[in-house]
Design an enzyme around this catalytic site. Structure first.
Site, short mmCIF file in Angstrom:
data_model
loop_
_atom_site.label_atom_id
_atom_site.label_comp_id
_atom_site.label_asym_id
_atom_site.label_seq_id
_atom_site.Cartn_x
_atom_site.Cartn_y
_atom_site.Cartn_z
N TRP A 66 26.58 19.25 6.83
CA TRP A 66 27.56 19.16 7.73
C TRP A 66 29.10 19.20 7.47
CZ3 TRP A 66 25.83 15.73 12.40
CH2 TRP A 66 24.58 16.03 12.80
N TYR A 91 26.41 32.40 1.01
CA TYR A 91 26.46 33.04 2.44
C TYR A 91 26.12 31.89 3.30
CZ TYR A 91 24.98 36.13 6.45
OH TYR A 91 25.05 36.74 7.66
N THR A 92 27.21 31.56 4.01
CA THR A 92 26.96 30.19 4.95
C THR A 92 26.64 30.32 6.63
OG1 THR A 92 29.12 30.00 4.93
CG2 THR A 92 28.01 28.81 3.43
N LYS A 144 18.43 29.21 0.50
CA LYS A 144 19.38 28.16 -0.32
C LYS A 144 18.12 27.74 -1.08
CE LYS A 144 22.99 26.95 -0.10
NZ LYS A 144 24.26 27.29 -1.16
N ASP A 200 32.02 39.75 -6.83
CA ASP A 200 31.31 39.86 -5.72
C ASP A 200 29.80 39.36 -5.84
OD1 ASP A 200 29.83 40.50 -3.35
OD2 ASP A 200 30.68 42.23 -3.05
N LEU A 201 29.30 38.46 -5.23
CA LEU A 201 28.07 38.00 -5.74
C LEU A 201 26.72 38.49 -5.15
CD1 LEU A 201 28.79 33.88 -5.65
CD2 LEU A 201 28.49 35.32 -7.61
N GLY A 224 36.43 29.44 0.32
CA GLY A 224 35.90 28.70 1.27
C GLY A 224 36.28 27.26 1.29
N GLN A 225 35.62 26.46 2.22
CA GLN A 225 35.97 25.22 2.23
C GLN A 225 36.03 24.21 1.03
OE1 GLN A 225 34.64 23.07 6.03
NE2 GLN A 225 32.87 24.52 5.84
N TYR A 273 18.73 31.02 6.38
CA TYR A 273 19.77 30.29 5.70
C TYR A 273 19.13 29.26 4.95
CZ TYR A 273 23.40 27.06 4.30
OH TYR A 273 24.31 26.43 3.65
N1 LIG Z 1 29.18 24.49 5.62
C1 LIG Z 1 28.12 23.58 5.82
O1 LIG Z 1 28.02 23.02 6.60
C2 LIG Z 1 27.15 23.17 4.61
C3 LIG Z 1 26.23 22.50 4.65
C4 LIG Z 1 25.50 22.28 3.67
C5 LIG Z 1 25.35 22.81 2.49
N2 LIG Z 1 26.55 23.93 2.43
C6 LIG Z 1 26.86 24.43 0.89
O2 LIG Z 1 28.08 24.04 0.72
C7 LIG Z 1 28.34 25.13 -0.09
C8 LIG Z 1 29.88 25.25 0.26
O3 LIG Z 1 29.94 25.57 1.84
P1 LIG Z 1 31.28 25.84 2.43
O4 LIG Z 1 31.19 25.35 3.93
O5 LIG Z 1 32.38 25.54 1.52
O6 LIG Z 1 30.87 27.58 2.41
P2 LIG Z 1 32.39 28.63 3.16
O7 LIG Z 1 33.38 27.86 3.81
O8 LIG Z 1 31.56 29.39 4.24
O9 LIG Z 1 32.71 29.36 1.78
C9 LIG Z 1 31.64 30.44 1.10
C10 LIG Z 1 32.25 31.00 0.33
O10 LIG Z 1 31.60 31.68 -0.36
C11 LIG Z 1 32.17 32.98 -0.57
N3 LIG Z 1 31.24 34.03 -0.56
C12 LIG Z 1 30.53 34.45 0.20
N4 LIG Z 1 29.77 35.56 -0.18
C13 LIG Z 1 30.33 36.01 -1.19
C14 LIG Z 1 29.95 36.96 -2.06
N5 LIG Z 1 29.16 38.08 -1.76
N6 LIG Z 1 30.86 37.21 -3.18
C15 LIG Z 1 31.52 36.18 -3.60
N7 LIG Z 1 31.95 35.09 -2.82
C16 LIG Z 1 31.29 35.13 -1.44
C17 LIG Z 1 33.14 33.18 0.46
O11 LIG Z 1 34.23 34.25 0.15
P3 LIG Z 1 34.87 34.93 1.19
O12 LIG Z 1 35.97 34.28 2.03
O13 LIG Z 1 35.17 36.14 0.66
O14 LIG Z 1 33.66 35.44 2.38
C18 LIG Z 1 33.84 31.72 0.42
O15 LIG Z 1 34.54 31.39 -0.34
C19 LIG Z 1 27.68 26.36 0.00
O16 LIG Z 1 26.69 26.33 -1.01
C20 LIG Z 1 26.92 26.12 1.26
O17 LIG Z 1 25.44 26.53 1.37
C21 LIG Z 1 27.47 24.12 3.41
#
Ligand SMILES: NC(=O)c1ccc[n+]([C@@H]2O[C@H](COP(=O)([O-])OP(=O)(O)OC[C@H]3O[C@@H](n4cnc5c(N)ncnc54)[C@H](OP(=O)(O)O)[C@@H]3O)[C@@H](O)[C@H]2O)c1
Length: 318
Positions: free
Chosen positions: A155, A60-61, A134, A35-36, A10-11, A130
């Site tokens: 964001w 799960y995003t 969280k 696998d979470l 992920g990002q 979501y």
């Molecule tokens: N994106 C946003 O705008 C945002 C905003 C506020 C807070 N956040 C928080 O910031 C954190 C990072 O977000 P992000 O944007 O980097 O997320 P992301 O790019 O969507 O990446 C999510 C990661 O979680 C993994 N994942 C999902 N389900 C999984 C499972 N069942 N088992 C193992 N791995 C799993 C994904 O793996 P796969 O590639 O295998 O799916 C991916 O590596 C998260 O906690 C999110 O809630 C994000």
């Protein structure tokens, strides 16, 4: 220090994997190994790994899809962090976890022209599945009694993955006109910014261990929930205008700019409702860790500059 880092496809996980390389040994299981959503498998994996610290950006995003897939959203965002926290507690290690501005309902209104900012202790009232999943994860971690840091951010974008920045860069090439929501306010957070801040925090923990304190004292003094984004705030429309302006300056886009118009959220209905205001007050983080935060527009320019540099010399960014 042996760090178990989840979600590196992920990002944020990807940026953290790079940033933490020189902090310790970083173990980066892919979903096939950890696998979470397979709750029973989590504790045995952690025991096998024997980390000194767990860092959990995995989540799960898919905010809109979560309205339909609530079971899996809760499993990954609430049940899995519960197990991570229980294992951290048993092993006496720390857990660094990430949460979201979407734990708030966004109804906090501005006073005297000042933007209303949410503090950590403000009452949470998520508007969507979501955000609720969280929040349940946060609460489970806090209630577990493990050593923890929970960083609520917002964001999130980077040069990689699915995010608003990359969507706007693509649309700006494809369309002469973009209609973007201008009544949701928050702070864009680049993963470069976030991973650098988290790295600095972990270095402080290591420094305390090495020089002044026991690990237990450091965690007692620091653990808790923190808001962590760059400084300032904007809306999605202004964010997209800045993306395009900077991208043109850095030759990531041609000079033919699309016309970007603001629209209300009501003109762009989505399955999940989003908060109108999710601007976070970061003073607790700044005071506790003494780390100054960049302005969101500076963080944006840094991210785009990195993209421009790696296009000029492919491979340089890695
Ligand atoms: N994106 C946003 O705008 C945002 C905003 C506020 C807070 N956040 C928080 O910031 C954190 C990072 O977000 P992000 O944007 O980097 O997320 P992301 O790019 O969507 O990446 C999510 C990661 O979680 C993994 N994942 C999902 N389900 C999984 C499972 N069942 N088992 C193992 N791995 C799993 C994904 O793996 P796969 O590639 O295998 O799916 C991916 O590596 C998260 O906690 C999110 O809630 C994000």
């Amino acid at each position: 220090m042996r760090i178990l880092l989840t979600g590196t496809s992920g990002q944020l996980g990807r940026s953290l994997a790079k940033a933490l390389r020189d902090v310790g040994e970083v173990i980066t299981p892919q979903r096939a190994e950890l696998d979470l959503s397979d709750i029973e498998s989590i504790a045995p994996y952690i025991q096998h790994c024997q980390p000194d610290l767990i860092v959990n950006p995995a989540a799960y995003t898919a905010v809109d899809l979560a309205e339909k897939e609530d079971e899996v959203a809760y499993r990954v965002n609430a049940e899995a962090p519960t197990i991570l926290a229980q294992e951290a507690k048993k092993m006496g290690i720390g857990l660094i976890h990430f949460s979201t501005d979407y734990v708030f309902d966004g109804s906090k209104s501005d006073t005297d022209g000042e933007r209303a900012l949410y503090k950590e202790e403000h009452v949470c009232a998520p508007l969507n599945v979501y955000g609720a999943s969280k929040l349940a994860g946060e609460q489970a971690i806090v209630n577990s009694g493990c050593r923890h840091l929970i960083f609520r951010t917002s964001w999130v974008y980077s040069d990689f993955g699915k995010n608003f920045l990359l969507t706007i860069l693509r649309l700006a090439k494809e369309k002469p006109e973009l209609n973007i929501v201008n009544d949701q306010w928050g702070t864009p957070s680049s993963t470069l910014f976030l991973s650098d801040a988290v790295k600095q925090v972990i270095l402080q923990l290591q420094d305390a261990e090495a020089h002044t304190q026991t690990t237990a004292t450091w965690w007692q003094q620091h653990q808790g929930i923190y808001h962590l984004t760059p400084n300032g705030f904007t809306n999605w429309c202004e964010f997209s205008q800045r993306i395009v302006e900077h991208a043109v300056r850095l030759d990531l886009l041609s000079a033919t700019l699309p016309k970007i118009q603001g629209i209300p959220s009501s003109a762009y209905p989505t399955p999940a409702q989003r908060p109108k205001n999710s601007c976070l007050d970061k003073s607790k983080f700044r005071l506790q860790f003494g780390i100054e935060l960049q302005d969101w527009d500076v963080a944006l320019q840094n991210c785009l500059q990195d993209m421009a540099s790696s296009m000029k010399s492919p491979g340089a960014a890695n």
